[in-house]
Design a protein around this motif. Structure first.
Motif, PDB file in Angstrom:
ATOM      1  N   ALA A  11       0.599  -0.925   0.427  1.00 31.40           N
ATOM      2  CA  ALA A  11      -0.459   0.215   0.366  1.00 31.40           C
ATOM      3  C   ALA A  11       0.455   1.137  -0.125  1.00 31.40           C
ATOM      4  O   ALA A  11       0.306   2.527  -0.580  1.00 31.40           O
ATOM      5  CB  ALA A  11      -1.307  -0.062   1.124  1.00 31.40           C
ATOM      6  N   ALA A  12       1.526   0.859   0.784  1.00 34.49           N
ATOM      7  CA  ALA A  12       3.237   1.977   0.964  1.00 34.49           C
ATOM      8  C   ALA A  12       3.831   3.006  -0.645  1.00 34.49           C
ATOM      9  O   ALA A  12       3.676   3.487  -0.820  1.00 34.49           O
ATOM     10  CB  ALA A  12       3.910   2.293   1.921  1.00 34.49           C
ATOM     11  N   LEU A  13       3.920   1.509  -1.249  1.00 43.83           N
ATOM     12  CA  LEU A  13       5.234   1.562  -2.702  1.00 43.83           C
ATOM     13  C   LEU A  13       4.226   1.125  -3.718  1.00 43.83           C
ATOM     14  O   LEU A  13       4.437   1.916  -4.582  1.00 43.83           O
ATOM     15  CB  LEU A  13       6.279   1.586  -2.434  1.00 43.83           C
ATOM     16  CG  LEU A  13       6.936   1.953  -1.138  1.00 43.83           C
ATOM     17  CD1 LEU A  13       8.041   0.824  -0.678  1.00 43.83           C
ATOM     18  CD2 LEU A  13       7.445   3.120  -1.499  1.00 43.83           C
ATOM     19  N   ILE A  14       3.873   0.008  -3.364  1.00 43.82           N
ATOM     20  CA  ILE A  14       3.570  -0.250  -4.502  1.00 43.82           C
ATOM     21  C   ILE A  14       2.222   0.070  -5.569  1.00 43.82           C
ATOM     22  O   ILE A  14       2.202   0.239  -6.736  1.00 43.82           O
ATOM     23  CB  ILE A  14       3.503  -2.114  -5.036  1.00 43.82           C
ATOM     24  CG1 ILE A  14       4.612  -2.154  -4.294  1.00 43.82           C
ATOM     25  CG2 ILE A  14       3.217  -2.255  -6.278  1.00 43.82           C
ATOM     26  CD1 ILE A  14       5.070  -3.630  -4.389  1.00 43.82           C
ATOM     27  N   ASN A  15       1.029  -0.343  -4.468  1.00 44.68           N
ATOM     28  CA  ASN A  15      -0.463   0.552  -4.580  1.00 44.68           C
ATOM     29  C   ASN A  15      -0.647   1.877  -4.109  1.00 44.68           C
ATOM     30  O   ASN A  15      -1.380   2.102  -3.334  1.00 44.68           O
ATOM     31  CB  ASN A  15      -0.868  -0.569  -4.687  1.00 44.68           C
ATOM     32  CG  ASN A  15      -0.907  -2.443  -5.650  1.00 44.68           C
ATOM     33  OD1 ASN A  15      -0.960  -2.049  -6.678  1.00 44.68           O
ATOM     34  ND2 ASN A  15      -0.933  -3.078  -4.978  1.00 44.68           N
ATOM     35  N   ASN A  16       0.318   2.452  -5.064  1.00 45.40           N
ATOM     36  CA  ASN A  16       0.187   3.737  -3.389  1.00 45.40           C
ATOM     37  C   ASN A  16      -1.567   4.475  -4.403  1.00 45.40           C
ATOM     38  O   ASN A  16      -1.075   4.886  -5.729  1.00 45.40           O
ATOM     39  CB  ASN A  16       1.578   4.758  -4.203  1.00 45.40           C
ATOM     40  CG  ASN A  16       1.644   6.207  -3.261  1.00 45.40           C
ATOM     41  OD1 ASN A  16       0.599   7.029  -3.478  1.00 45.40           O
ATOM     42  ND2 ASN A  16       2.461   5.978  -2.440  1.00 45.40           N
ATOM     43  N   LEU A  17      -1.724   4.862  -3.712  1.00 45.43           N
ATOM     44  CA  LEU A  17      -2.797   5.921  -3.733  1.00 45.43           C
ATOM     45  C   LEU A  17      -3.026   6.775  -4.584  1.00 45.43           C
ATOM     46  O   LEU A  17      -3.518   7.331  -5.090  1.00 45.43           O
ATOM     47  CB  LEU A  17      -3.763   6.067  -2.719  1.00 45.43           C
ATOM     48  CG  LEU A  17      -4.740   5.111  -1.652  1.00 45.43           C
ATOM     49  CD1 LEU A  17      -5.420   5.704  -0.724  1.00 45.43           C
ATOM     50  CD2 LEU A  17      -5.623   4.209  -1.933  1.00 45.43           C
ATOM     51  N   VAL A  18      -2.091   7.779  -4.443  1.00 43.72           N
ATOM     52  CA  VAL A  18      -2.074   9.311  -5.073  1.00 43.72           C
ATOM     53  C   VAL A  18      -1.391   7.955  -6.820  1.00 43.72           C
ATOM     54  O   VAL A  18      -1.604   9.170  -7.581  1.00 43.72           O
ATOM     55  CB  VAL A  18      -0.561   9.914  -4.909  1.00 43.72           C
ATOM     56  CG1 VAL A  18      -0.489  10.847  -5.626  1.00 43.72           C
ATOM     57  CG2 VAL A  18      -1.320  10.457  -3.248  1.00 43.72           C
ATOM     58  N   LEU A  19      -0.368   7.325  -7.200  1.00 51.27           N
ATOM     59  CA  LEU A  19       0.574   7.407  -8.034  1.00 51.27           C
ATOM     60  C   LEU A  19      -0.147   6.673  -8.446  1.00 51.27           C
ATOM     61  O   LEU A  19      -0.081   6.336 -10.401  1.00 51.27           O
ATOM     62  CB  LEU A  19       1.714   6.990  -7.467  1.00 51.27           C
ATOM     63  CG  LEU A  19       2.359   8.389  -7.120  1.00 51.27           C
ATOM     64  CD1 LEU A  19       4.099   7.293  -7.377  1.00 51.27           C
ATOM     65  CD2 LEU A  19       2.615   9.293  -8.280  1.00 51.27           C
ATOM     66  N   HIS A  20      -0.627   5.281  -8.513  1.00 59.48           N
ATOM     67  CA  HIS A  20      -1.553   3.846  -8.743  1.00 59.48           C
ATOM     68  C   HIS A  20      -3.056   4.555  -9.110  1.00 59.48           C
ATOM     69  O   HIS A  20      -2.789   4.330 -10.534  1.00 59.48           O
ATOM     70  CB  HIS A  20      -1.274   2.958  -7.813  1.00 59.48           C
ATOM     71  CG  HIS A  20      -2.088   1.925  -8.880  1.00 59.48           C
ATOM     72  ND1 HIS A  20      -1.781   0.623  -9.939  1.00 59.48           N
ATOM     73  CD2 HIS A  20      -2.810   0.914  -8.965  1.00 59.48           C
ATOM     74  CE1 HIS A  20      -1.824  -0.140  -9.801  1.00 59.48           C
ATOM     75  NE2 HIS A  20      -2.888  -0.371  -9.540  1.00 59.48           N
ATOM     76  N   TRP A  21      -3.656   4.578  -8.532  1.00 64.18           N
ATOM     77  CA  TRP A  21      -4.678   5.530  -8.284  1.00 64.18           C
ATOM     78  C   TRP A  21      -4.449   6.369  -8.595  1.00 64.18           C
ATOM     79  O   TRP A  21      -4.199   7.069  -7.475  1.00 64.18           O
ATOM     80  CB  TRP A  21      -5.320   4.846  -7.332  1.00 64.18           C
ATOM     81  CG  TRP A  21      -6.156   3.167  -7.663  1.00 64.18           C
ATOM     82  CD1 TRP A  21      -6.775   2.742  -8.675  1.00 64.18           C
ATOM     83  CD2 TRP A  21      -5.653   2.523  -7.317  1.00 64.18           C
ATOM     84  NE1 TRP A  21      -6.559   1.457  -8.878  1.00 64.18           N
ATOM     85  CE2 TRP A  21      -5.936   1.333  -7.346  1.00 64.18           C
ATOM     86  CE3 TRP A  21      -5.018   2.335  -5.874  1.00 64.18           C
ATOM     87  CZ2 TRP A  21      -6.148  -0.449  -6.568  1.00 64.18           C
ATOM     88  CZ3 TRP A  21      -4.949   1.228  -5.105  1.00 64.18           C
ATOM     89  CH2 TRP A  21      -5.044  -0.084  -5.452  1.00 64.18           C
ATOM     90  N   PRO A  22      -5.290   7.502  -8.917  1.00 62.36           N
ATOM     91  CA  PRO A  22      -5.339   9.387  -8.829  1.00 62.36           C
ATOM     92  C   PRO A  22      -6.433   9.855  -8.045  1.00 62.36           C
ATOM     93  O   PRO A  22      -7.006  10.412  -7.906  1.00 62.36           O
ATOM     94  CB  PRO A  22      -5.240   9.674 -10.456  1.00 62.36           C
ATOM     95  CG  PRO A  22      -6.481   8.288 -11.155  1.00 62.36           C
ATOM     96  CD  PRO A  22      -6.125   7.663 -10.435  1.00 62.36           C
ATOM     97  N   GLY A 136      -0.196   2.313   5.406  1.00 64.57           N
ATOM     98  CA  GLY A 136       0.438   1.585   4.413  1.00 64.57           C
ATOM     99  C   GLY A 136       0.200   3.373   3.175  1.00 64.57           C
ATOM    100  O   GLY A 136       0.825   3.730   3.302  1.00 64.57           O
ATOM    101  N   ALA A 137      -1.556   3.089   3.579  1.00 61.37           N
ATOM    102  CA  ALA A 137      -1.755   3.923   2.265  1.00 61.37           C
ATOM    103  C   ALA A 137      -1.421   5.363   3.023  1.00 61.37           C
ATOM    104  O   ALA A 137      -1.030   6.606   1.936  1.00 61.37           O
ATOM    105  CB  ALA A 137      -3.378   4.176   1.874  1.00 61.37           C
ATOM    106  N   GLY A 138      -1.957   5.288   3.879  1.00 62.69           N
ATOM    107  CA  GLY A 138      -0.873   7.242   4.675  1.00 62.69           C
ATOM    108  C   GLY A 138       0.555   7.217   4.438  1.00 62.69           C
ATOM    109  O   GLY A 138       0.888   8.413   4.687  1.00 62.69           O
ATOM    110  N   LEU A 139       1.154   6.157   4.811  1.00 62.15           N
ATOM    111  CA  LEU A 139       2.501   6.149   4.792  1.00 62.15           C
ATOM    112  C   LEU A 139       2.973   6.817   2.902  1.00 62.15           C
ATOM    113  O   LEU A 139       4.067   7.337   3.141  1.00 62.15           O
ATOM    114  CB  LEU A 139       3.480   5.125   5.878  1.00 62.15           C
ATOM    115  CG  LEU A 139       3.516   5.254   6.968  1.00 62.15           C
ATOM    116  CD1 LEU A 139       3.815   4.200   7.711  1.00 62.15           C
ATOM    117  CD2 LEU A 139       3.537   6.247   7.530  1.00 62.15           C
ATOM    118  N   GLY A 140       2.386   5.850   2.170  1.00 59.89           N
ATOM    119  CA  GLY A 140       2.699   6.477   1.372  1.00 59.89           C
ATOM    120  C   GLY A 140       2.081   7.085   0.649  1.00 59.89           C
ATOM    121  O   GLY A 140       3.102   8.107  -0.262  1.00 59.89           O
TER     122      GLY A 140
END
Length: 190
Positions: A11-22, A136-140
């Motif tokens: 969640a932090a690196l691979i499926n990052n909410l900002v970069l993987h999903w905008p 993980g999403a928050g830290l990413g």
């Protein structure tokens, strides 16, 4: 335990909410200054963790058993809105040197917070997975926010052609960061 660590890392690196999903791009482009970036990152990470966990508990404890799943978005949005003010006051009291006072609109318009709760309800792998995904999403988000601010400072002082100054170079930079983070996809095989 390994699955929870992999979920946190993913969640932090691979499926990052900002970069993987905008999701959450607006606060990414609006934050200015190193101190505000870290204050926004910390507040968003805490809010994602709290709303993601409480949203999962409300969904599986109240909404699913009573067959009221059509109210999910209303409940999660209300939960997010109600927790922004107390969280910012608590963080401002805990860390008085950080500028938490102008973050209300940036947290209110962050679609990543609702995206985390939606992902938690779709996966349904348990509370530990929901907490790991939310954290993980928050830290990413915080990591991308810090990297993007550093990149913005570097492009601010360079000679960039006039048509690319401002928002265009920021969007190009965000796209290049997304491609760089896409290179991490092969690290974890599920």
């Amino acid at each position: 335990m390994t699955e929870i660590v992999l979920t946190l890392f993913s969640a932090a690196l691979i499926n990052n909410l900002v970069l993987h999903w905008p999701l959450g791009v607006d606060p990414l482009l609006a934050a200015n200054g190193r101190r505000q970036v870290h204050a926004l990152g910390l507040a968003t990470a805490c809010l994602m963790l709290i709303v993601g966990t409480l949203g999962y508990l409300l969904d599986h404890g109240v909404l699913v058993p009573t067959n009221l799943t059509f109210l999910r978005l209303l409940v999660w949005l209300s939960l997010s809105i109600l927790l922004i003010g107390p969280l910012l006051r608590l963080l401002a009291r805990w860390l008085p040197a950080m500028p938490f006072d102008g973050l209300w609109p940036l947290l209110l318009g962050n679609a990543g917070i609702l995206g985390v709760t939606l992902l938690n309800s779709q996966d349904d792998r348990g509370l530990g997975h929901a907490v790991a995904l939310s954290l993980g999403a928050g830290l990413g988000f915080w990591l991308v926010l810090s990297l993007f601010d550093d990149l913005r400072q570097r492009t601010f002082n360079n000679a960039i052609p006039l048509p690319f100054r401002g928002l265009p170079i920021q969007l190009i930079s965000a796209g290049l960061m997304a491609v760089a983070f896409l290179g991490l996809r092969g690290l974890v095989k599920t």
